[in-house]
Design a protein around this motif. Structure first.
Motif, PDB file in Angstrom:
ATOM      1  N   GLU A 264      -5.402  -2.808   0.716  1.00  0.00           N
ATOM      2  CA  GLU A 264      -6.579  -1.601   0.444  1.00  0.00           C
ATOM      3  C   GLU A 264      -5.547  -0.944  -0.450  1.00  0.00           C
ATOM      4  N   PHE A 265      -6.125  -0.128  -1.203  1.00  0.00           N
ATOM      5  CA  PHE A 265      -5.184   0.748  -2.652  1.00  0.00           C
ATOM      6  C   PHE A 265      -6.310   2.546  -2.165  1.00  0.00           C
ATOM      7  N   TYR A 266      -5.975   3.080  -2.302  1.00  0.00           N
ATOM      8  CA  TYR A 266      -5.968   4.188  -3.004  1.00  0.00           C
ATOM      9  C   TYR A 266      -4.818   5.026  -3.539  1.00  0.00           C
ATOM     10  N   GLU A 267      -5.541   5.710  -4.452  1.00  0.00           N
ATOM     11  CA  GLU A 267      -4.602   6.725  -5.271  1.00  0.00           C
ATOM     12  C   GLU A 267      -4.341   8.329  -5.430  1.00  0.00           C
ATOM     13  N   ASP A 268      -3.729   8.368  -4.454  1.00  0.00           N
ATOM     14  CA  ASP A 268      -3.032   9.626  -4.200  1.00  0.00           C
ATOM     15  C   ASP A 268      -2.428  10.146  -4.713  1.00  0.00           C
ATOM     16  N   LYS A 269      -2.584  11.321  -5.066  1.00  0.00           N
ATOM     17  CA  LYS A 269      -2.049  11.644  -6.045  1.00  0.00           C
ATOM     18  C   LYS A 269      -1.449  13.480  -5.722  1.00  0.00           C
ATOM     19  N   ASN A 270      -1.344  13.043  -4.715  1.00  0.00           N
ATOM     20  CA  ASN A 270      -0.364  13.837  -4.028  1.00  0.00           C
ATOM     21  C   ASN A 270       1.104  13.176  -3.759  1.00  0.00           C
ATOM     22  N   SER A 271       1.969  14.471  -4.508  1.00  0.00           N
ATOM     23  CA  SER A 271       2.929  13.605  -4.709  1.00  0.00           C
ATOM     24  C   SER A 271       3.839  15.107  -3.891  1.00  0.00           C
ATOM     25  N   ARG A 272       3.844  16.038  -3.355  1.00  0.00           N
ATOM     26  CA  ARG A 272       4.332  16.984  -2.642  1.00  0.00           C
ATOM     27  C   ARG A 272       4.833  16.092  -1.353  1.00  0.00           C
ATOM     28  N   GLY A 273       4.809  15.036  -0.965  1.00  0.00           N
ATOM     29  CA  GLY A 273       5.862  14.556   0.629  1.00  0.00           C
ATOM     30  C   GLY A 273       7.023  13.987  -0.683  1.00  0.00           C
ATOM     31  N   ILE A 274       6.601  13.072  -1.387  1.00  0.00           N
ATOM     32  CA  ILE A 274       7.938  12.490  -2.603  1.00  0.00           C
ATOM     33  C   ILE A 274       8.403  13.460  -2.484  1.00  0.00           C
ATOM     34  N   ILE A 275       8.430  14.489  -3.305  1.00  0.00           N
ATOM     35  CA  ILE A 275       8.752  15.662  -3.725  1.00  0.00           C
ATOM     36  C   ILE A 275       9.940  16.465  -2.584  1.00  0.00           C
ATOM     37  N   ALA A 276       9.227  16.206  -1.824  1.00  0.00           N
ATOM     38  CA  ALA A 276       9.815  17.146  -0.384  1.00  0.00           C
ATOM     39  C   ALA A 276      11.151  16.074  -0.476  1.00  0.00           C
ATOM     40  N   THR A 277      11.000  15.104  -0.060  1.00  0.00           N
ATOM     41  CA  THR A 277      11.963  13.691  -0.109  1.00  0.00           C
ATOM     42  C   THR A 277      12.898  14.450  -0.699  1.00  0.00           C
TER      43      THR A 277
ATOM     44  N   GLU B 225       0.854  -1.305   0.336  1.00  0.00           N
ATOM     45  CA  GLU B 225       0.308  -0.021   0.166  1.00  0.00           C
ATOM     46  C   GLU B 225       0.658   1.041   0.051  1.00  0.00           C
ATOM     47  N   LYS B 226       2.138   1.137   0.223  1.00  0.00           N
ATOM     48  CA  LYS B 226       2.544   2.187   0.912  1.00  0.00           C
ATOM     49  C   LYS B 226       3.457   2.746  -0.358  1.00  0.00           C
ATOM     50  N   ASN B 227       3.898   1.465  -1.071  1.00  0.00           N
ATOM     51  CA  ASN B 227       4.603   1.404  -2.680  1.00  0.00           C
ATOM     52  C   ASN B 227       3.938   1.943  -3.457  1.00  0.00           C
ATOM     53  N   PHE B 228       2.771   1.476  -3.187  1.00  0.00           N
ATOM     54  CA  PHE B 228       1.476   1.934  -4.513  1.00  0.00           C
ATOM     55  C   PHE B 228       1.238   3.847  -5.118  1.00  0.00           C
ATOM     56  N   VAL B 229       1.205   4.375  -3.871  1.00  0.00           N
ATOM     57  CA  VAL B 229       2.040   6.242  -3.263  1.00  0.00           C
ATOM     58  C   VAL B 229       3.367   6.307  -4.917  1.00  0.00           C
ATOM     59  N   PHE B 230       3.598   6.109  -4.724  1.00  0.00           N
ATOM     60  CA  PHE B 230       5.102   6.044  -4.934  1.00  0.00           C
ATOM     61  C   PHE B 230       4.699   5.072  -6.640  1.00  0.00           C
ATOM     62  N   ILE B 231       4.223   4.478  -7.137  1.00  0.00           N
ATOM     63  CA  ILE B 231       3.560   3.906  -8.242  1.00  0.00           C
ATOM     64  C   ILE B 231       3.011   4.671  -8.799  1.00  0.00           C
ATOM     65  N   ASN B 232       2.268   5.170  -7.841  1.00  0.00           N
ATOM     66  CA  ASN B 232       0.615   7.007  -8.543  1.00  0.00           C
ATOM     67  C   ASN B 232       1.922   7.885  -9.352  1.00  0.00           C
ATOM     68  N   TYR B 233       3.182   8.188  -8.205  1.00  0.00           N
ATOM     69  CA  TYR B 233       3.561   9.049  -8.907  1.00  0.00           C
ATOM     70  C   TYR B 233       4.546   9.045  -9.957  1.00  0.00           C
ATOM     71  N   VAL B 234       5.125   8.071  -9.989  1.00  0.00           N
ATOM     72  CA  VAL B 234       6.348   7.533 -11.382  1.00  0.00           C
ATOM     73  C   VAL B 234       5.286   7.562 -12.518  1.00  0.00           C
ATOM     74  N   SER B 235       3.782   6.773 -12.412  1.00  0.00           N
ATOM     75  CA  SER B 235       2.564   6.823 -13.507  1.00  0.00           C
ATOM     76  C   SER B 235       2.154   8.198 -14.357  1.00  0.00           C
ATOM     77  N   GLY B 236       2.331   9.105 -13.262  1.00  0.00           N
ATOM     78  CA  GLY B 236       1.562  10.241 -12.881  1.00  0.00           C
ATOM     79  C   GLY B 236       2.518  11.169 -13.331  1.00  0.00           C
ATOM     80  N   PHE B 237       4.043  10.758 -13.703  1.00  0.00           N
ATOM     81  CA  PHE B 237       5.070  12.038 -13.728  1.00  0.00           C
ATOM     82  C   PHE B 237       4.710  12.365 -15.550  1.00  0.00           C
ATOM     83  N   PRO B 238       4.451  13.113 -16.398  1.00  0.00           N
ATOM     84  CA  PRO B 238       4.269  14.274 -17.281  1.00  0.00           C
ATOM     85  C   PRO B 238       5.335  13.432 -18.570  1.00  0.00           C
TER      86      PRO B 238
END
Length: 456
Positions: free
Chosen positions: A327-340, A251-264
């Motif tokens: 349980e997965f959810y599509e977290d489109k907020n990538s600010r936490g990843i980008i901040a790190t 579930e935690k890694n799915f947030v990272f997957i959303n970030y990668v797949s959403g990159f233009p």
């Protein structure tokens, strides 16, 4: 139909609430884009400094050769700050086919992509180095002191921090059709207080511009070569998870997957597959690969745009085998990843600026390196070994051709160190070819001469 006072008031509040909501969404979207571009600016600054500092370095042969064997010719060098690097060679600089990419070139590209997404991997550059007065093209990678590799550790001996790294790397690997992985390519940089693997660094990051369908996100899938030798560490991890031996935070890694797949797509292409993202020496070489890259990009973006669904199915299939649910959810907020990631690049930029200052005061080594080494001789040894191992030729035939090739090289060799190396290779070849049984030395005969460092 007339609206009552209450209905009108409700409609009025609803209308302005929707306006406010859309305004907030619009502002957040703009802020997200601004944050993303600020991060990209940091990445570009890091990349520029990374290349600048490397061009200030000079190298000499190391008295301690760390890696003497393998199918790729390599030598250990010391830079002018005393740090060790591994130089892996390909073709002679003036004989490289211009319409073909090398493993070393794709390793540099993948290094930059891994760094962009926060996956630690050794620093690597493309370069041409003069050895025995001959210019040799290849990649040079920083040597990382380590505590061994994952060969010595089962998945149950890896910490949750270590698995965070592996799962993120698996996402990028899947994107580039690198589904199979060997444990020996994972270096362990630290263990936690319970002696579990904590920090990992992956090496040997070569890849090929292939169709993304060349590998599969399924539990039982093996990369063809890994299946023969049963060396796919990803497969070991999935097996350990489905049998309940380890836990993985999908579930935690799915947030990272959303970030990668959403990159233009367009930014992705500009950042990693544009010649302007390479320095002048590298860009001219990378430009020759343009047609190959364009064909690959179509497959890459197709895979990237289905990454969420692909991993969603894959993770759920693993959980089902374990009799668990996720349980997965599509977290489109990538600010936490980008901040790190931004904090990491700010730290590295600071380090590179200090390195730049030190290099200005460092000694400059000779542009030529003398070594007991022959690149052409090494390739002849490798070809002979491969021909025999694949049973294409008999030992006598392989040995005869090898001795003829090595003797021809020695006859025209000018450099004294290259001559001595060829003499060493000829002696090794004669001993192996005259033996009644095939020695294991023949299999690894294409190792660099043990006396690679010239006596002074």
């Amino acid at each position: 139909m007339k609206l009552g006072r209450r209905s009108f008031l409700f409609a009025f509040i609803l209308f302005f609430s929707l306006l406010a909501f859309h305004a907030i969404v619009s502002i957040n979207a703009k802020e997200d884009k601004d944050v993303q571009w600020e991060f990209i600016k940091l990445y570009k600054e890091w990349l520029k400094l990374n290349d600048e500092t490397f061009r200030m370095m000079s190298f000499k042969i190391s008295s301690c050769q760390l890696l003497k064997r393998g199918c790729t010719p390599k030598i250990t060098l010391d830079d002018n700050l005393g740090r060790k690097w591994i130089f892996k060679m390909t073709h002679m600089d003036d004989a490289r086919p211009l319409d073909h990419y090398t493993e070393q070139e794709t390793a540099v590209l993948l290094y930059r992509i891994y760094k962009f997404f926060g996956i630690e991997t050794p620093r690597i550059h493309l370069t041409t180095i003069s050895i025995n007065k001959k210019k040799i093209f290849g990649s040079i990678q920083r040597f990382i002191p380590n505590k061994g590799t994952l060969i010595e550790y089962s998945p149950s001996q890896i910490s949750s921090h270590g698995f965070d790294y592996i799962l993120k790397k698996h996402v990028i690997d899947s994107l580039f059709s690198l589904c199979g992985l060997r444990a020996r390519h994972f270096l362990i940089s630290s263990l936690d207080e319970s002696s579990k693997v904590k920090n990992l660094i992956h090496t040997d990051n070569e890849f090929y511009f292939e169709n993304p369908n060349s590998c599969s996100l399924t539990h039982g899938w093996f990369e063809p070569r890994a299946k023969i030798y049963h060396t796919d560490y990803y497969h070991e991890i999935w097996e350990a998870y489905t049998t309940g031996k380890i836990n993985l935070d999908f579930e935690k890694n799915f947030v990272f997957i959303n970030y990668v797949s959403g990159f233009p797509d367009d930014v992705f292409e500009e950042m990693f597959f544009s010649t302007k993202m390479f320095d002048s020496k590298e860009s001219s070489r990378f430009g020759y690969m343009e047609n190959i890259v364009k064909r690959f990009l179509h497959f890459l973006f197709t895979r990237k745009n289905t990454l969420n669904n692909d991993f969603l199915k894959f993770y759920k299939s693993l959980a089902e085998k374990r009799n668990s649910s996720l349980e997965f959810y599509e977290d489109k907020n990538s600010r936490g990843i980008i901040a790190t990631l931004s904090r990491n690049f700010i730290k590295e930029i600071k380090y590179l600026k200090k390195e730049k200052s030190k290099l200005k005061e460092a000694p400059i080594y000779s542009s030529n390196i003398d070594a007991m080494f022959s690149l052409e001789g090494f390739f002849f040894l490798r070809e002979a070994g491969n021909a025999y191992l694949k049973k294409k030729e008999s030992l006598a035939s392989v040995g005869l051709n090898l001795l003829e090739n090595l003797s021809s090289l020695k006859a025209v060799a000018v450099n004294e160190y290259e001559k001595k190396t060829l003499e060493f290779y000829i002696k090794e070849a004669e001993e192996v070819c005259s033996s009644a049984e095939v020695s294991t030395n023949f299999i690894e005969m294409h190792k660099i001469a043990n006396f690679l460092v010239p006596e002074t």
